[in-house]
Scaffold this motif. Sequence first.
Motif, PDB file in Angstrom:
ATOM      1  N   ILE A 230       0.852  -1.201   0.000  1.00 21.44           N
ATOM      2  CA  ILE A 230       0.000   0.000   0.000  1.00 21.44           C
ATOM      3  C   ILE A 230       0.886   1.248   0.000  1.00 21.44           C
ATOM      4  O   ILE A 230       0.603   2.238  -0.688  1.00 21.44           O
ATOM      5  CB  ILE A 230      -1.007  -0.014   1.189  1.00 21.44           C
ATOM      6  CG1 ILE A 230      -2.219   0.832   0.842  1.00 21.44           C
ATOM      7  CG2 ILE A 230      -0.453   0.477   2.483  1.00 21.44           C
ATOM      8  CD1 ILE A 230      -3.157   0.176  -0.090  1.00 21.44           C
ATOM      9  N   ARG A 231       2.010   1.187   0.719  1.00 22.69           N
ATOM     10  CA  ARG A 231       2.962   2.311   0.699  1.00 22.69           C
ATOM     11  C   ARG A 231       3.571   2.449  -0.698  1.00 22.69           C
ATOM     12  O   ARG A 231       3.754   3.560  -1.206  1.00 22.69           O
ATOM     13  CB  ARG A 231       4.069   2.078   1.738  1.00 22.69           C
ATOM     14  CG  ARG A 231       3.624   2.317   3.199  1.00 22.69           C
ATOM     15  CD  ARG A 231       3.748   3.776   3.600  1.00 22.69           C
ATOM     16  NE  ARG A 231       5.033   4.338   3.260  1.00 22.69           N
ATOM     17  CZ  ARG A 231       6.121   4.248   4.008  1.00 22.69           C
ATOM     18  NH1 ARG A 231       6.065   3.629   5.171  1.00 22.69           N
ATOM     19  NH2 ARG A 231       7.253   4.798   3.617  1.00 22.69           N
ATOM     20  N   ASP A 232       3.886   1.318  -1.321  1.00 23.87           N
ATOM     21  CA  ASP A 232       4.449   1.361  -2.675  1.00 23.87           C
ATOM     22  C   ASP A 232       3.422   1.907  -3.671  1.00 23.87           C
ATOM     23  O   ASP A 232       3.775   2.610  -4.617  1.00 23.87           O
ATOM     24  CB  ASP A 232       4.918  -0.035  -3.128  1.00 23.87           C
ATOM     25  CG  ASP A 232       6.207  -0.432  -2.437  1.00 23.87           C
ATOM     26  OD1 ASP A 232       6.819   0.435  -1.774  1.00 23.87           O
ATOM     27  OD2 ASP A 232       6.619  -1.603  -2.555  1.00 23.87           O
ATOM     28  N   TYR A 233       2.156   1.571  -3.448  1.00 25.89           N
ATOM     29  CA  TYR A 233       1.103   2.112  -4.324  1.00 25.89           C
ATOM     30  C   TYR A 233       1.112   3.643  -4.256  1.00 25.89           C
ATOM     31  O   TYR A 233       1.095   4.329  -5.282  1.00 25.89           O
ATOM     32  CB  TYR A 233      -0.283   1.583  -3.900  1.00 25.89           C
ATOM     33  CG  TYR A 233      -1.394   2.269  -4.659  1.00 25.89           C
ATOM     34  CD1 TYR A 233      -1.774   1.824  -5.920  1.00 25.89           C
ATOM     35  CD2 TYR A 233      -2.019   3.417  -4.146  1.00 25.89           C
ATOM     36  CE1 TYR A 233      -2.759   2.480  -6.644  1.00 25.89           C
ATOM     37  CE2 TYR A 233      -2.995   4.090  -4.857  1.00 25.89           C
ATOM     38  CZ  TYR A 233      -3.364   3.613  -6.103  1.00 25.89           C
ATOM     39  OH  TYR A 233      -4.328   4.286  -6.834  1.00 25.89           O
ATOM     40  N   LEU A 234       1.142   4.157  -3.019  1.00 25.72           N
ATOM     41  CA  LEU A 234       1.124   5.617  -2.855  1.00 25.72           C
ATOM     42  C   LEU A 234       2.379   6.254  -3.439  1.00 25.72           C
ATOM     43  O   LEU A 234       2.321   7.323  -4.056  1.00 25.72           O
ATOM     44  CB  LEU A 234       0.964   5.974  -1.364  1.00 25.72           C
ATOM     45  CG  LEU A 234      -0.421   5.662  -0.803  1.00 25.72           C
ATOM     46  CD1 LEU A 234      -0.442   5.779   0.714  1.00 25.72           C
ATOM     47  CD2 LEU A 234      -1.470   6.605  -1.422  1.00 25.72           C
ATOM     48  N   ALA A 235       3.508   5.565  -3.275  1.00 32.24           N
ATOM     49  CA  ALA A 235       4.764   6.082  -3.831  1.00 32.24           C
ATOM     50  C   ALA A 235       4.660   6.134  -5.359  1.00 32.24           C
ATOM     51  O   ALA A 235       5.088   7.103  -5.993  1.00 32.24           O
ATOM     52  CB  ALA A 235       5.925   5.192  -3.398  1.00 32.24           C
ATOM     53  N   TRP A 236       4.056   5.101  -5.931  1.00 33.28           N
ATOM     54  CA  TRP A 236       3.873   5.040  -7.388  1.00 33.28           C
ATOM     55  C   TRP A 236       3.081   6.251  -7.879  1.00 33.28           C
ATOM     56  O   TRP A 236       3.458   6.916  -8.852  1.00 33.28           O
ATOM     57  CB  TRP A 236       3.152   3.733  -7.745  1.00 33.28           C
ATOM     58  CG  TRP A 236       2.709   3.613  -9.158  1.00 33.28           C
ATOM     59  CD1 TRP A 236       3.480   3.764 -10.274  1.00 33.28           C
ATOM     60  CD2 TRP A 236       1.375   3.333  -9.627  1.00 33.28           C
ATOM     61  NE1 TRP A 236       2.708   3.584 -11.399  1.00 33.28           N
ATOM     62  CE2 TRP A 236       1.429   3.316 -11.037  1.00 33.28           C
ATOM     63  CE3 TRP A 236       0.160   3.072  -8.988  1.00 33.28           C
ATOM     64  CZ2 TRP A 236       0.303   3.072 -11.820  1.00 33.28           C
ATOM     65  CZ3 TRP A 236      -0.968   2.814  -9.770  1.00 33.28           C
ATOM     66  CH2 TRP A 236      -0.890   2.815 -11.168  1.00 33.28           C
ATOM     67  N   ARG A 237       1.980   6.570  -7.190  1.00 29.65           N
ATOM     68  CA  ARG A 237       1.174   7.707  -7.619  1.00 29.65           C
ATOM     69  C   ARG A 237       1.943   9.019  -7.451  1.00 29.65           C
ATOM     70  O   ARG A 237       1.850   9.915  -8.270  1.00 29.65           O
ATOM     71  CB  ARG A 237      -0.162   7.791  -6.839  1.00 29.65           C
ATOM     72  CG  ARG A 237      -1.174   6.679  -7.024  1.00 29.65           C
ATOM     73  CD  ARG A 237      -1.272   6.085  -8.413  1.00 29.65           C
ATOM     74  NE  ARG A 237      -1.573   7.028  -9.468  1.00 29.65           N
ATOM     75  CZ  ARG A 237      -0.917   7.084 -10.633  1.00 29.65           C
ATOM     76  NH1 ARG A 237       0.095   6.281 -10.892  1.00 29.65           N
ATOM     77  NH2 ARG A 237      -1.263   7.960 -11.546  1.00 29.65           N
TER      78      ARG A 237
END
Length: 365
Positions: free
Chosen positions: A141-148
């Motif tokens: 979920i942290r990586d998802y936010l980082a991606w955005r």
Amino acid sequence: MANSEYEYVKREFEFDRCLPPSNWIVVRIDGCHFHRFSKVHAFEKPNDENALRLMNACATAVLEKFPDIAFAYGVSDEYSFIFREETEFYHRRESKILSLCVSYFTSVYVMKWKDFFPNKELKEPPYFDARAVCYPNLKTIRDYLAWRQVDCHINNQYNTCFWMLVKSGKSEQEAQLALKGTFAKDKNELLAKQFQINYDDELAMFRKGSSVYREKVETTVKIDDYGEPIKRPRLKVTVAHVDTIGTAFWENHPHILREGKFMHGFVKKFGINHIFSPCNWIIVRIIACQFDQFSTIHSFDKPNDETALRLMNESASLMMEQYPDIVFGYGFSNEYSFVFHEKSELYQRRERVLPLHRINADTTL
Ligand SMILES: Nc1nc2c(ncn2[C@@H]2O[C@H](COP(=O)(O)OP(=O)(O)OP(=O)(O)O)[C@@H](O)[C@H]2O)c(=O)[nH]1
Ligand SMILES: [Mg+2]
């Protein structure tokens, strides 16, 4: 709902997909044809501050309406809403979750338009699409936010350069050509040298996107007899434009993406999907049918028949030899549980064809 002869159309045809338990849920909504919508409404290029603040106001309203949403992140015409892994919002029914988020957001967009564009008529109805994606743990979920947020940075830096070049007299094609193959460092240099712009001085909302979450703030709850305000900490939905890729923000706000607390009974909720979500451990539990009768017919010792149990163990061992994706087996009485590794791709994780059926067929238990 009244029962009628037609009621079967619901019972037999309507199926709700429930999102897998113990997964974080991200609902990402995205403006449909916003390229056109922004032109029709003459949004400033590349960023229209009022349009972005309107998006943030809508996201704030969504968080105020649905307390199960822990965090939201927005950039351009999109917003991601994050539900905690343990949420039971509408029993995790995908269609309910998606439709509620996207319809509420869109309604608020229309309602608040005049607050942000008092001198602009809303000429076309804005509309958004939505998707739900599940993430199995905090890291993803942290990586998802980082991606955005990385996307936000890359696009914004490019667009800032592009529109500065166009505003300075270059054609769109020339601007595109000038930026082809450039790195972040080159773009910063271009902005500094040609336009005396320090990219870091651009609005944080443009560079970092917008994060929406609940923050404890001292709020006046009443005025005492002496006219003094009585303050209490209250959770208030807040918008900030901060770095969410590093750890500092999350360390200062540990309550937002905390791990869920699950009760034992929770494990029963697993296994409702036809395809198992990626990165989830899979447990296949087999239970022999009518084993009471079977053990009587075969004169098993009571309460435990050692040979029958050894036969179960032997069968389980053979299963595990046949399927290396099974990393652990546990059995007692007439049942066995098999644990499949989280990375298992056996039968593309299709529930129906995992070895459960095979064992039933082969052993005729
Ligand atoms: N001028 C301006 N345009 C914006 C702003 N925010 C979003 N947009 C426009 O919205 C588009 C969003 O990108 P996309 O979602 O890929 O494009 P779209 O036209 O919405 O296409 P679909 O989402 O596929 O329907 C951008 O390309 C811009 O054209 C803004 O602040 N100012
Ligand atoms: Mg769009």
